[in-house]
Design an enzyme around this catalytic site. Structure first.
Site, short mmCIF file in Angstrom:
data_model
loop_
_atom_site.label_atom_id
_atom_site.label_comp_id
_atom_site.label_asym_id
_atom_site.label_seq_id
_atom_site.Cartn_x
_atom_site.Cartn_y
_atom_site.Cartn_z
N TYR A 74 19.55 15.94 37.10
CA TYR A 74 19.49 17.19 36.32
C TYR A 74 20.54 17.15 35.21
O TYR A 74 21.68 16.78 35.47
CB TYR A 74 19.78 18.39 37.23
CG TYR A 74 18.51 19.13 37.61
CD1 TYR A 74 17.65 19.61 36.63
CD2 TYR A 74 18.18 19.35 38.95
CE1 TYR A 74 16.49 20.28 36.97
CE2 TYR A 74 17.02 20.02 39.29
CZ TYR A 74 16.18 20.49 38.29
OH TYR A 74 15.04 21.15 38.62
N GLU B 145 20.84 19.86 32.47
CA GLU B 145 20.75 21.00 31.56
C GLU B 145 21.92 21.02 30.58
O GLU B 145 23.06 20.80 30.98
CB GLU B 145 20.76 22.33 32.33
CG GLU B 145 19.40 22.76 32.78
CD GLU B 145 19.16 22.43 34.23
OE1 GLU B 145 19.70 21.40 34.69
OE2 GLU B 145 18.44 23.21 34.89
N ASP C 19 3.56 18.81 11.88
CA ASP C 19 3.36 18.34 13.25
C ASP C 19 2.76 16.94 13.11
O ASP C 19 1.57 16.76 12.87
CB ASP C 19 2.40 19.28 14.00
CG ASP C 19 2.13 18.79 15.42
OD1 ASP C 19 2.49 17.65 15.74
OD2 ASP C 19 1.54 19.56 16.20
N THR D 280 4.95 14.14 19.01
CA THR D 280 4.93 13.66 20.38
C THR D 280 5.35 12.19 20.34
O THR D 280 5.36 11.55 19.28
CB THR D 280 3.54 13.79 21.03
OG1 THR D 280 2.56 13.22 20.16
CG2 THR D 280 3.21 15.24 21.30
N LYS E 214 1.82 8.91 21.36
CA LYS E 214 0.58 8.57 20.65
C LYS E 214 0.85 7.30 19.83
O LYS E 214 1.05 6.23 20.42
CB LYS E 214 0.13 9.75 19.80
CG LYS E 214 -0.21 11.00 20.64
CD LYS E 214 -0.83 12.09 19.81
CE LYS E 214 -1.27 13.29 20.64
NZ LYS E 214 -0.21 14.30 20.83
N ARG F 223 5.29 10.04 27.54
CA ARG F 223 4.82 11.38 27.18
C ARG F 223 6.05 12.25 26.93
O ARG F 223 6.95 12.34 27.76
CB ARG F 223 3.97 11.98 28.30
CG ARG F 223 2.80 11.10 28.69
CD ARG F 223 1.77 11.83 29.50
NE ARG F 223 0.85 12.52 28.62
CZ ARG F 223 -0.19 11.93 28.01
NH1 ARG F 223 -0.44 10.65 28.18
NH2 ARG F 223 -0.98 12.62 27.23
#
Ligand code: DSN
Length: 418
Positions: free
Chosen positions: A55, A57, A201, A228, A231, A237
């Site tokens: 984790y 954060e 985008d 992203t 692609k 991802r």
């Protein structure tokens, strides 16, 4: 097989069998969905690494949990490489995927109810570009532009007229199903006239910008680029928000704690690897070849009298009007091509009279095939197979024979990492 996979095989044969089935499917077919790719073996290694246990954060140097020595190294690497690759002042690499990254931009820079200008979903925009069914479409006032019915390209004069009338706070370009390049300078001039921020985008063509094969919106003074990472960039991802220094604080606060909790550090490690690859000459050659393959495939389809939306392509994809070309809807065409191990996806075309699950076309793209090393002659072969089968969908013997040929063809093109 490595030890971890052996354990999976022993302890969960059902999941193992599905994994092996998917590997075989990916190996024995040609992937032409424009948003898909085969990632680097090093990305597969980092995705399945111990970074998934952590984790983190917060941001490097300012975390809410201990034990961050190596996660900080990884996130700093990913951010620095993103800035170098895209020539921008700030990068946030934490968005869990494409939708979150776009939502973080709107929510961080605008107020609910503010006006955003973006392309309509049915003309090539994305769900997060204000489709009425999306939460963003309900939260913000989207003014949607469409393509010109005469040639399927963007009507910049109409965009300007609508922008002057509606005064958007943000103008968005960059699409999921638009086969042409974008005139960034015109969008920027329109945005300056109405005092709007500019955003691209670049999810679909981010890898082509990274590899220098397509133009970079930052070179035209754009404020924000999102992309992203899975692609054309060939990474895991995930999503990134790239922006000017002046927007950095707002973007970071919007991603965390505004929208997300713990980042997926295994994905961020894999993004760092991907962006390292993107700086190589090999990746630059790959990006160029994606475009060469796309233009070759489009020309070959046109030579067979197939009808492409806008009549061709400037990028990695094309949209084939299957109704006009073969009298088949997009679902039928997708299914026929599935039977010969060529994967595409059904796609609505501009002003489509048909519904989204039975639209009038399919989307075809070359990033994944290019990763496997396919070149111009292979694109022509693929066009021949596709057109012959789409013209003769009832000929089962032809479909079976073609599937065998496609499978044999695929053996010459190994999938990285399998
Ligand atoms: N699903 C992506 C695509 O296929 O273009 C967009 O989110």
């Amino acid at each position: 097989m490595d030890d971890n996979l052996r354990l999976l095989q022993e302890n969960d044969p059902q999941v193992f069998a599905a994994l092996k089935g998917e590997e075989a499917r990916q190996r024995s077919g040609v992937e032409l969905i424009p948003s898909e790719n085969y990632t680097f073996p090093e990305v597969l290694a980092t995705l399945g690494s111990v970074f998934t246990n952590k984790y983190s954060e917060g941001y490097p140097g300012r975390r809410y949990y201990g034990g961050q020595e190596f996660t900080d190294q990884i996130e700093n690497l990913a951010r620095d490489r993103a800035k170098a690759v895209f020539g921008c002042e700030h990068a946030n690499v934490q968005p869990l995927s494409g939708s979150a990254m776009n939502q973080a931009v709107y929510l961080g820079l605008l107020e609910p109810g503010d006006t955003i200008m973006a392309m309509d979903l049915s003309h090539g925009g994305h769900l997060t570009h204000g489709a009425p069914v999306s939460h963003m479409g309900k939260l913000f006032n989207f003014v949607r532009y469409v393509t010109d019915p005469r040639d399927g390209s963007i009507d910049y004069d109409k965009v300007r007229k609508d922008a002057l009338a509606t005064k958007p706070k943000l103008i968005l370009c960059g699409y999921t199903s638009y086969p042409r390049d974008i005139e960034y300078e015109r969008f920027k001039a329109i945005a300056d006239e109405v005092g709007a921020l500019t955003m691209t985008d670049a999810s679909h063509f981010g890898g082509l910008v990274a590899g220098g094969a397509m133009r970079n919106p930052f070179d035209f003074g754009f404020d924000i680029v999102t992309t992203t990472t899975h692609k054309s960039l060939r990474g895991p991802r995930g999503g990134m928000v790239l922006c000017t220094r002046s927007l950095a604080k707002k973007i970071d606060k919007s991603v965390f704690p505004g929208l997300q909790g713990g980042p997926h550090m295994n994905a961020i490690a894999a993004i760092a690897v991907t962006l390292g690859k993107a700086q190589t000459d090999e990746f630059k050659a790959y990006a160029k070849q994606v475009l060469v393959n796309s233009k070759t495939l489009a020309s070959a389809l046109l030579e067979h009298q197939a009808k492409l939306v806008t009549g061709g392509t400037d990028n990695h994809m094309m949209v084939l009007d299957t109704v006009a070309s073969f009298g088949l809807d997009g679902r039928q065409a997708e299914e026929i091509l599935d039977t010969i191990n060529i994967t595409t996806n059904k796609q609505i075309i501009p002003d489509d009279p048909n519904p989204p699950l039975r639209p009038s076309g399919i989307r075809i793209g070359t990033p994944a095939a290019t990763t496997r090393g396919m070149k111009e002659a292979d694109m022509k072969q693929l066009a021949d197979w596709m057109v012959t089968c789409l013209k003769n969908p009832e000929e089962k013997a032809l479909l079976n024979r073609t599937r065998d040929e496609v499978q044999a063809f695929c053996e010459a093109f190994p999938v990285p990492g399998i």
